[in-house]
Design an enzyme around this catalytic site. Structure first.
Site, PDB file in Angstrom:
ATOM      1  N   GLU A 275       0.654  -1.169   0.064  1.00  0.00           N
ATOM      2  CA  GLU A 275      -0.142  -0.066   0.012  1.00  0.00           C
ATOM      3  C   GLU A 275       0.821   1.188  -0.012  1.00  0.00           C
ATOM      4  O   GLU A 275       0.909   1.872   0.703  1.00  0.00           O
ATOM      5  CB  GLU A 275      -0.863   0.078   1.200  1.00  0.00           C
ATOM      6  CG  GLU A 275      -1.942  -1.173   1.642  1.00  0.00           C
ATOM      7  CD  GLU A 275      -2.485  -1.154   2.851  1.00  0.00           C
ATOM      8  OE1 GLU A 275      -3.642  -1.868   2.838  1.00  0.00           O
ATOM      9  OE2 GLU A 275      -2.105  -0.434   3.681  1.00  0.00           O
ATOM     10  N   PRO A 276       1.658   1.347  -1.137  1.00  0.00           N
ATOM     11  CA  PRO A 276       2.356   2.770  -1.017  1.00  0.00           C
ATOM     12  C   PRO A 276       1.369   3.968  -1.341  1.00  0.00           C
ATOM     13  O   PRO A 276       0.647   3.922  -2.034  1.00  0.00           O
ATOM     14  CB  PRO A 276       3.397   2.445  -2.389  1.00  0.00           C
ATOM     15  CG  PRO A 276       2.394   1.791  -3.168  1.00  0.00           C
ATOM     16  CD  PRO A 276       1.458   0.721  -2.275  1.00  0.00           C
ATOM     17  N   GLY A 277       1.840   5.156  -0.500  1.00  0.00           N
ATOM     18  CA  GLY A 277       0.951   6.471  -0.467  1.00  0.00           C
ATOM     19  C   GLY A 277       2.057   7.324  -1.033  1.00  0.00           C
ATOM     20  O   GLY A 277       2.303   7.588  -2.131  1.00  0.00           O
ATOM     21  N   ARG A 278       2.731   7.750  -0.020  1.00  0.00           N
ATOM     22  CA  ARG A 278       3.770   8.808  -0.376  1.00  0.00           C
ATOM     23  C   ARG A 278       4.579   8.606  -1.690  1.00  0.00           C
ATOM     24  O   ARG A 278       5.061   9.630  -2.620  1.00  0.00           O
ATOM     25  CB  ARG A 278       4.877   8.806   0.872  1.00  0.00           C
ATOM     26  CG  ARG A 278       5.903  10.060   0.857  1.00  0.00           C
ATOM     27  CD  ARG A 278       6.972   9.576   1.603  1.00  0.00           C
ATOM     28  NE  ARG A 278       6.173   9.472   3.240  1.00  0.00           N
ATOM     29  CZ  ARG A 278       5.575  10.319   3.872  1.00  0.00           C
ATOM     30  NH1 ARG A 278       5.733  11.469   3.564  1.00  0.00           N
ATOM     31  NH2 ARG A 278       5.135  10.187   4.961  1.00  0.00           N
ATOM     32  N   TYR A 318       5.939  18.028  11.475  1.00  0.00           N
ATOM     33  CA  TYR A 318       6.948  16.631  11.665  1.00  0.00           C
ATOM     34  C   TYR A 318       8.425  17.206  11.353  1.00  0.00           C
ATOM     35  O   TYR A 318       9.332  16.485  11.541  1.00  0.00           O
ATOM     36  CB  TYR A 318       6.884  15.657  10.629  1.00  0.00           C
ATOM     37  CG  TYR A 318       5.392  15.276  10.338  1.00  0.00           C
ATOM     38  CD1 TYR A 318       4.914  14.618  11.278  1.00  0.00           C
ATOM     39  CD2 TYR A 318       4.918  15.591   8.967  1.00  0.00           C
ATOM     40  CE1 TYR A 318       3.703  14.021  10.924  1.00  0.00           C
ATOM     41  CE2 TYR A 318       3.657  14.955   8.852  1.00  0.00           C
ATOM     42  CZ  TYR A 318       2.946  13.947   9.790  1.00  0.00           C
ATOM     43  OH  TYR A 318       1.712  13.573   9.482  1.00  0.00           O
ATOM     44  N   CYS A 355      -0.061  33.339  11.949  1.00  0.00           N
ATOM     45  CA  CYS A 355       0.473  33.883  13.504  1.00  0.00           C
ATOM     46  C   CYS A 355       0.804  32.771  14.212  1.00  0.00           C
ATOM     47  O   CYS A 355       0.128  32.410  15.246  1.00  0.00           O
ATOM     48  CB  CYS A 355      -0.601  34.862  13.951  1.00  0.00           C
ATOM     49  SG  CYS A 355      -0.895  36.520  13.097  1.00  0.00           S
TER      50      CYS A 355
HETATM   51  C1  PLP Z   1      -1.053   6.031   5.518  1.00  0.00           C
HETATM   52  C2  PLP Z   1      -1.111   4.531   5.150  1.00  0.00           C
HETATM   53  C3  PLP Z   1      -0.379   3.925   4.019  1.00  0.00           C
HETATM   54  C4  PLP Z   1       0.588   4.729   3.002  1.00  0.00           C
HETATM   55  O1  PLP Z   1       1.891   5.094   3.970  1.00  0.00           O
HETATM   56  P1  PLP Z   1       2.916   5.814   3.014  1.00  0.00           P
HETATM   57  O2  PLP Z   1       3.945   6.192   3.944  1.00  0.00           O
HETATM   58  O3  PLP Z   1       2.304   7.139   2.621  1.00  0.00           O
HETATM   59  O4  PLP Z   1       3.524   4.723   1.773  1.00  0.00           O
HETATM   60  C5  PLP Z   1      -0.577   2.738   3.887  1.00  0.00           C
HETATM   61  N1  PLP Z   1      -1.636   2.111   4.509  1.00  0.00           N
HETATM   62  C6  PLP Z   1      -1.916   2.317   5.512  1.00  0.00           C
HETATM   63  C7  PLP Z   1      -3.232   1.589   6.252  1.00  0.00           C
HETATM   64  C8  PLP Z   1      -1.939   3.774   6.009  1.00  0.00           C
HETATM   65  O5  PLP Z   1      -2.604   4.230   7.001  1.00  0.00           O
END
Ligand code: PLP
Length: 455
Positions: A275-278, A318, A355
């Site tokens: 599950e890649p997001g970033r 962060y 601010c």
């Molecule tokens: C946020 C999240 C991801 C993706 O994380 P990245 O660091 O963006 O790759 C995958 N699975 C779950 C369940 C998440 O909450």
């Protein structure tokens, strides 16, 4: 489909064309999010090549723009959702519930109501639960569809130092409970399809041992659960693939991560899911912002810009590093493309209009001396950028444009002051008749507006 040879492992901020980006700001105003959909495709293509045979679900929360979701569905990537709102967007982009997963973390009643309602039209969607309570709550709503269990793998000591134990307990059922929980769920008629874990803190090339350890536990657990419940469809090891934010950081060796993953998981009679997001969107996006104030402070040059922590929260939240480039200075060079400006460089602190003392993009960073009216680009803004934008200080959120080849399109307009006060205005407007409030899309939506429901 994109082949890896056309697709470098990273796109740096210097690789963007300074003149083209500056022109976008002239056309669409400042601040402005820019996202290159071709790069999103390339990133997805590299993930698919490295993890061939695996199922890829994009974590929608990194960037939920409809264009991103449609582009990725088109590339054969599924969608992992963190809320009912994301499921709604995913179903709209996808048209079907297949390859749409909802990972429910302490799900509000209105989220469960909405998703179970949507499941009746999309019986192939998958719900991942991280607590037995959630299973009970789904059963109460008549759900007996595809169920996946999020486990908390409680992985090795090295990792624990970086992850808050308290926060960790929030996610998933302890792995040692998984067999019992899933056996019970199967007996109650749920369609048990998978196990899931997302460790979260960023897979990097020098942390491959931690990753191996985690994945191998998931492999062991998959074999155990499979025997207990009579087979699993998938084993989901989550996302967290790192991207280089600093200019001198090496990109992740995705092939090495994929090899380590396959080796560590061992023989499983199930699909590997990631599950890649970033990783898919970060370097496909930049944030453009205009300099409006330049002043000599005691030890630095203080540079004020019109984007702030409300536009891009990561530095404030962060302490995240984002590369910054002065496009106006770079455009005055001959190639306008990463060429070096003749302006002297100076340590500068770039700050926004909010601010709050945390409203800072960088402190004492050497950049070409900024001048009022310059356009700065903030790199790697495609992930967790607009998604975390907010209206603090009554500041409207920026516009977003997408690029696809030579085409540019406004994907989301800039908010106005009226947008900021719209809900208040509606609340004080006289009530209109039932069903004509224009907000609730479905009956479930309407019912879900009951705030006291803790089912
Ligand atoms: C946020 C999240 C991801 C993706 O994380 P990245 O660091 O963006 O790759 C995958 N699975 C779950 C369940 C998440 O909450």
């Amino acid at each position: 489909m994109t082949t890896p040879t056309e697709s470098p492992a990273v796109r740096r901020l210097d690789d963007w064309d300074a003149v083209d980006l500056s022109a976008l700001l002239d056309d669409y105003g400042s601040p402005l999010y820019v996202l290159d959909l071709e790069r999103v495709r390339e990133n997805a293509g590299r993930v698919r090549t490295a993890f061939s045979g695996a199922e890829i679900l994009y974590a929608v929360k990194a960037n939920a723009l409809g264009d991103v979701l449609e582009t990725l569905r088109d590339e054969g990537v599924g969608l992992e959702c963190a809320s009912a709102g994301e499921v709604k967007r995913a179903l709209a982009a996808s048209g079907s519930g297949a390859d749409v997963h909802y990972t429910a973390v302490n799900p509000p009643a209105r989220d469960l109501d909405w998703v179970v309602d949507a499941w009746e039209d999309h019986p192939d969607l998958t719900i991942t639960v991280g607590a037995e309570d959630t299973i009970d709550r789904l059963e109460e709503r008549g759900y007996d569809g595809r169920l996946c269990l999020r486990v908390n793998p409680g992985i090795g000591a090295g990792h624990h130092e970086k992850v808050q134990t308290g926060a960790n307990a929030k996610f998933g059922v302890p792995a040692e409970r998984a067999v019992d929980v899933l056996t019970d769920a199967a007996e109650r008629g749920f369609d048990v399809v998978g196990i899931h874990a997302h460790v979260g803190s960023g897979v990097s090339s020098d942390q491959l041992d931690d990753h191996r350890e985690f994945v191998s536990r998931m492999g062991d657990l998959a074999r155990e659960v499979s025997t207990a419940v009579g087979g699993l469809e998938f084993v989901d090891v989550g996302g967290g693939f790192g991207v280089p934010y600093r200019e001198d950081e090496e990109p992740l060796d995705l092939e090495a991560v994929a090899d380590a993953t396959r080796e560590a998981i061992g023989e499983i009679d199930a699909t590997l899911t990631i599950e890649p997001g970033r990783y898919v969107v970060a370097d496909a996006g930049v944030l453009l912002t205009e300099v409006n104030t330049v002043k000599e402070a005691r030890d630095t040059l203080a540079v004020g810009v019109d984007a702030g922590m409300t536009t891009l929260l990561r530095p404030a939240m962060y302490d995240a590093y984002h590369p910054i480039r002065n496009l106006t200075a770079d455009s005055s060079t001959t190639d306008g493309n990463g060429g070096h400006t003749s302006r002297e460089t100076r340590p500068q602190t770039v700050t926004g209009p909010i601010c709050e003392s945390g409203d800072v993009f960088c402190t004492d960073r050497r950049l070409p001396a900024s001048e009022r009216g310059d356009v700065l680009a903030i790199g790697n803004a495609g992930a967790y950028g607009y998604e975390m934008a907010n209206q603090y200080n009554s500041r409207p959120r920026p516009a977003s444009v997408v690029l696809e080849g030579d085409a540019v399109r406004l994907a989301r307009r800039r908010e106005t002051f009226d947008d900021v006060t719209r809900l208040e205005t509606e609340a004080s407007a006289p009530e209109t008749g039932t069903g004509s409030d224009g907000n609730a899309d479905t009956d479930a939506d309407r019912e879900a507006h009951n705030d006291h429901d803790t089912r």
